[in-house]
Design a protein around this motif. Structure first.
Motif, short mmCIF file in Angstrom:
data_model
loop_
_atom_site.label_atom_id
_atom_site.label_comp_id
_atom_site.label_asym_id
_atom_site.label_seq_id
_atom_site.Cartn_x
_atom_site.Cartn_y
_atom_site.Cartn_z
N GLU A 172 2.34 6.82 -12.95
CA GLU A 172 2.67 5.39 -12.81
C GLU A 172 2.09 4.79 -11.52
O GLU A 172 1.84 3.59 -11.45
N ILE A 173 1.88 5.62 -10.51
CA ILE A 173 1.39 5.13 -9.22
C ILE A 173 -0.10 4.80 -9.34
O ILE A 173 -0.86 5.57 -9.93
N PRO A 174 -0.54 3.67 -8.78
CA PRO A 174 -1.91 3.19 -9.00
C PRO A 174 -3.03 4.15 -8.62
O PRO A 174 -4.07 4.17 -9.27
N THR A 175 -2.85 4.94 -7.57
CA THR A 175 -3.92 5.85 -7.14
C THR A 175 -3.45 7.29 -7.21
O THR A 175 -2.26 7.58 -7.09
N SER A 176 -4.41 8.19 -7.37
CA SER A 176 -4.10 9.61 -7.47
C SER A 176 -4.13 10.28 -6.10
O SER A 176 -4.56 9.68 -5.11
N ALA A 212 0.82 -1.21 0.00
CA ALA A 212 0.00 0.00 0.00
C ALA A 212 0.86 1.26 0.00
O ALA A 212 0.36 2.35 -0.32
N LEU A 213 2.13 1.15 0.33
CA LEU A 213 3.03 2.31 0.28
C LEU A 213 3.22 2.78 -1.17
O LEU A 213 3.49 3.96 -1.41
N GLN A 214 3.17 1.84 -2.11
CA GLN A 214 3.16 2.10 -3.56
C GLN A 214 4.49 2.58 -4.14
O GLN A 214 4.72 2.43 -5.34
N VAL A 215 5.35 3.17 -3.36
CA VAL A 215 6.61 3.72 -3.86
C VAL A 215 7.74 2.73 -3.58
O VAL A 215 7.87 2.24 -2.46
N ASP A 216 8.55 2.46 -4.58
CA ASP A 216 9.54 1.38 -4.50
C ASP A 216 10.46 1.48 -3.29
O ASP A 216 10.66 0.49 -2.57
N TYR A 217 11.04 2.65 -3.05
CA TYR A 217 12.02 2.72 -1.96
C TYR A 217 11.36 2.60 -0.59
O TYR A 217 11.98 2.12 0.37
N ALA A 218 10.09 2.98 -0.48
CA ALA A 218 9.37 2.81 0.78
C ALA A 218 9.01 1.34 0.98
O ALA A 218 9.11 0.81 2.10
N ILE A 219 8.59 0.67 -0.08
CA ILE A 219 8.29 -0.76 -0.01
C ILE A 219 9.55 -1.53 0.39
O ILE A 219 9.51 -2.42 1.24
N MET A 234 -5.92 -3.24 14.02
CA MET A 234 -4.48 -3.01 13.95
C MET A 234 -4.00 -2.97 12.50
O MET A 234 -3.18 -2.13 12.12
N LEU A 235 -4.52 -3.89 11.69
CA LEU A 235 -4.11 -3.94 10.29
C LEU A 235 -4.54 -2.68 9.55
O LEU A 235 -3.77 -2.09 8.78
N ILE A 236 -5.77 -2.24 9.81
CA ILE A 236 -6.27 -1.03 9.14
C ILE A 236 -5.52 0.20 9.61
O ILE A 236 -5.27 1.13 8.83
N ASP A 237 -5.12 0.23 10.88
CA ASP A 237 -4.32 1.36 11.37
C ASP A 237 -2.99 1.45 10.62
O ASP A 237 -2.55 2.54 10.25
N ARG A 238 -2.35 0.29 10.40
CA ARG A 238 -1.09 0.29 9.66
C ARG A 238 -1.33 0.66 8.19
O ARG A 238 -0.54 1.38 7.58
N TRP A 239 -2.41 0.14 7.65
CA TRP A 239 -2.76 0.44 6.26
C TRP A 239 -3.02 1.94 6.09
O TRP A 239 -2.59 2.55 5.10
N LYS A 240 -3.68 2.55 7.07
CA LYS A 240 -3.94 3.99 7.00
C LYS A 240 -2.64 4.77 6.99
O LYS A 240 -2.49 5.75 6.24
N LEU A 241 -1.67 4.36 7.79
CA LEU A 241 -0.37 5.02 7.80
C LEU A 241 0.30 4.91 6.44
O LEU A 241 0.93 5.87 5.97
N ALA A 242 0.18 3.74 5.81
CA ALA A 242 0.77 3.56 4.48
C ALA A 242 0.12 4.50 3.47
O ALA A 242 0.80 5.12 2.65
N VAL A 243 -1.21 4.61 3.53
CA VAL A 243 -1.92 5.49 2.60
C VAL A 243 -1.55 6.95 2.87
O VAL A 243 -1.35 7.74 1.95
N GLN A 244 -1.46 7.32 4.15
CA GLN A 244 -1.08 8.69 4.49
C GLN A 244 0.33 9.00 4.00
O GLN A 244 0.58 10.10 3.49
N TRP A 245 1.23 8.03 4.14
CA TRP A 245 2.60 8.28 3.69
C TRP A 245 2.64 8.51 2.18
O TRP A 245 3.27 9.45 1.70
#
Length: 403
Positions: A302-306, A61-68, A367-378
């Motif tokens: 190139e990133i999946p979401t805008s 969900a981070l979507q960016v290579d270096y963050a992944i 817990m999973l959604i909290d982490r996912w939210k952080l990934a989307v925010q980043w």
């Protein structure tokens, strides 16, 4: 915290200080109420959202290579260190739940996010009360866009200067008083939250070590892919080639790109201008700014979401508590954002563990959604900075073109 060991000296010698500290923490937890640290442990978080706790879904969900890559590296490193220390923990006869990787991640998160620096042990120390202060990012100068009309003075400030650490942190161990001392850099009113600086961190670093982000982080750095020859033209390390939080390319990035955009036969004679941070020519500057703008625009496509889609998703996450149960929220979210809730989706990952009761599944999902939210925010913050860079470069090009 002390370990009582009989045969583990060879094992201890192979462990890093932070691994030993992690084992010590779990050993004290294992004592339960008999540990003098028990009252302190009761106030610690039950989970952390550091990168090492990220699963595959949150990582992607981070979507960016270096963050992944940073998240994958953090998880791999944590697993390796856990496996190294496992024999020692078994010898200490820790309870089975404390031998798990999940327990190791919790202890690692506690140490990563709450320890304070001490001069005699690189693992740091836990300091009750001292670790209660929330973070305030240090900044040396106001964060603002530079005047595009003053293009000749662009990037004159060397953002590679390393400031003395005491200017970036608000506390430290003082040997003359044998105590950890904290200092407020401003006058606080009664009832106002006291914030302390732990040092300079990008948002990805804050996520890796502390498990949170800053929406407006003056120390944020965004990296865009560059060709290998561009890196070779820079006399600075790769981590200095970035875009500032306000969208302005860093001093080192501009130096490297100005030299790269110069014909090969001219680089030796005018390279000193690029390395000093001066524009080589108006044409060169326009070319570089157009290149950065196009690179950033292609990157966003190139990133999946805008940016707008991510904003809507974060907004929906913020409204999660308005729903009577988590299942209703997930149903709403999956209807709006099918890409995030595909076949291998968040809900399936959270509820897909056999043997979990309803409460455990609910906690796991939250817990999973909290982490996912952080990934989307980043990733939203990343895209926002990239978009700012496009606007910045466009303004520079327009200004230079009219001169």
């Amino acid at each position: 915290m002390k370990l009582c060991l009989s045969h583990s000296t060879p094992i201890l010698l192979t462990l890093l200080p932070r691994q030993v500290f992690t084992v010590c923490l779990l050993y004290e937890i294992n004592k339960g109420k008999s540990s003098p640290w028990h009252p302190y442990f009761l106030h610690l978080p039950r989970s952390y959202s550091i990168l090492a706790a990220f699963g595959e879904l949150e990582t992607q969900a981070l979507q960016v290579d270096y963050a992944i890559w940073a998240a994958q590296k953090a998880v791999t490193k944590a697993k390796y260190e856990w496996e190294q220390a496992f024999t020692l923990m078994k010898e200490l006869k820790l309870k089975p739940p404390l031998l798990t990787f999940r327990a190791w991640i919790w202890a690692t998160g506690t140490i990563s996010s709450r320890t304070l620096h001490i001069p005699w042990d690189e693992a740091g120390c836990l300091c009750p009360v001292g670790d209660l202060f929330n973070y305030a990012a240090p900044t040396e100068d106001p964060d603002s866009f530079e005047n595009v009309e003053n293009w000749q003075n662009e990037h004159a400030k060397d953002d590679l200067d390393i400031h003395h650490s005491q200017r970036l942190t608000d506390g430290g161990y003082e040997e003359d008083v044998a105590a950890y001392c904290f200092y407020a850099k401003k006058n606080y009113n009664v009832g106002e939250q006291v914030l302390l600086s732990y040092g300079t961190y990008t948002n990805l670093e804050l996520l890796e070590y502390y498990g949170f982000l800053l929406e407006d982080n003056p120390n944020e750095k965004v990296f865009i892919p560059l060709d290998l020859d561009m890196y070779s033209l820079s006399c600075w390390p790769k981590e200095s080639l970035y875009i500032h939080q306000n969208g302005r390319p860093s001093f080192a990035l501009m130096c490297a790109l100005r030299l790269w955009a110069t014909p090969l036969q001219q680089r030796k004679s005018i390279g000193h201008l690029a390395y000093s941070g001066c524009p080589i020519s108006k044409g060169n500057e326009i070319y570089v700014m157009k290149w950065i703008g196009k690179k950033c625009d292609a990157l966003l496509k190139e990133i999946p979401t805008s940016v707008e889609e991510d904003k809507s998703l974060v907004h929906l996450m913020d409204k999660m508590e308005e729903y009577e149960n988590l299942g209703e929220w997930v149903k709403k979210a999956s209807a709006v954002f099918g890409g995030e809730f595909g076949d291998n989706n968040i809900l399936k990952a959270a509820y897909g563990v056999e043997g979990d009761d309803e409460l455990t599944s609910l906690v796991r999902t939250k817990m999973l959604i909290d982490r996912w939210k952080l990934a989307v925010q980043w990733r939203l913050m990343y895209k926002t900075v990239v978009a700012r860079c496009i606007s910045y470069c466009t303004d520079i090009v327009n200004s230079l073109s009219t001169q």
